[in-house]
Design an enzyme around this catalytic site. Structure first.
Site, PDB file in Angstrom:
ATOM      1  N   MET A 225     -16.005  -1.553 -14.811  1.00  0.00           N
ATOM      2  CA  MET A 225     -16.254  -1.375 -13.397  1.00  0.00           C
ATOM      3  C   MET A 225     -14.894  -1.300 -12.702  1.00  0.00           C
ATOM      4  O   MET A 225     -14.034  -2.138 -12.913  1.00  0.00           O
ATOM      5  CB  MET A 225     -17.075  -2.560 -12.891  1.00  0.00           C
ATOM      6  N   CYS A 226     -14.730  -0.292 -11.902  1.00  0.00           N
ATOM      7  CA  CYS A 226     -13.477  -0.139 -11.183  1.00  0.00           C
ATOM      8  C   CYS A 226     -13.479  -1.007  -9.925  1.00  0.00           C
ATOM      9  O   CYS A 226     -14.489  -1.586  -9.541  1.00  0.00           O
ATOM     10  CB  CYS A 226     -13.255   1.325 -10.819  1.00  0.00           C
TER      11      CYS A 226
END
Length: 146
Positions: A1-2
């Protein structure tokens, strides 16, 4: 997940809390400065998975790793593509990436039921893809009822 997706998901924490859903993030590398920086975007539980079991599960048994050459070709292509759209969205949202760590392994997310059964899975097909928030919330509601 960024960082961008973490911020958007964490903003929905009151909704997840109301459903009794615990939010956690799984990191693939232990780069202390990066872990601490990520806590700004995800001030919830973080777990380190250096063996990348989470990423292998998302990839059907193998880590889904993008080729650097193909990444560069898509990023600098004169033809518009999803990687460029994702990068533009991220930059316009005020999020900056960096070249620290392994950035070519795609991630994703799971919504799990109590007891460990999977309710929902999303895997990034392109770097920067996000799980549709409405799908994640609907899956959380289903998981809470299961």
């Amino acid at each position: 997940m960024c960082r961008e997706e973490a911020t958007k998901l964490y903003a929905q924490k009151p909704k997840f809390d109301a459903l009794g859903v615990r939010m956690v993030s799984v990191l693939k590398e232990n780069i202390p400065a990066e872990v601490e920086a990520f806590r700004h975007f995800w001030p919830a539980d973080l777990f380190l998975d250096e063996a990348q079991g989470f990423y292998k599960a998302l990839g059907g048994g193998q880590v889904h790793h993008k080729s650097l050459i193909m990444f560069l070709l898509r990023f600098f292509s004169p033809l518009q593509n999803r990687l460029q759209e994702n990068a533009k969205r991220t930059k316009n949202g005020g999020f900056e990436g960096n070249l620290k760590g392994e950035g070519l392994i795609t991630g994703g997310l799971y919504v799990m039921r109590r007891g460990g059964a999977m309710e929902y899975a999303f895997r990034e097909e392109e770097i920067g893809d996000h799980a549709p928030l409405d799908e994640v919330l609907a899956a959380a509601e289903r998981a809470q009822k299961a």
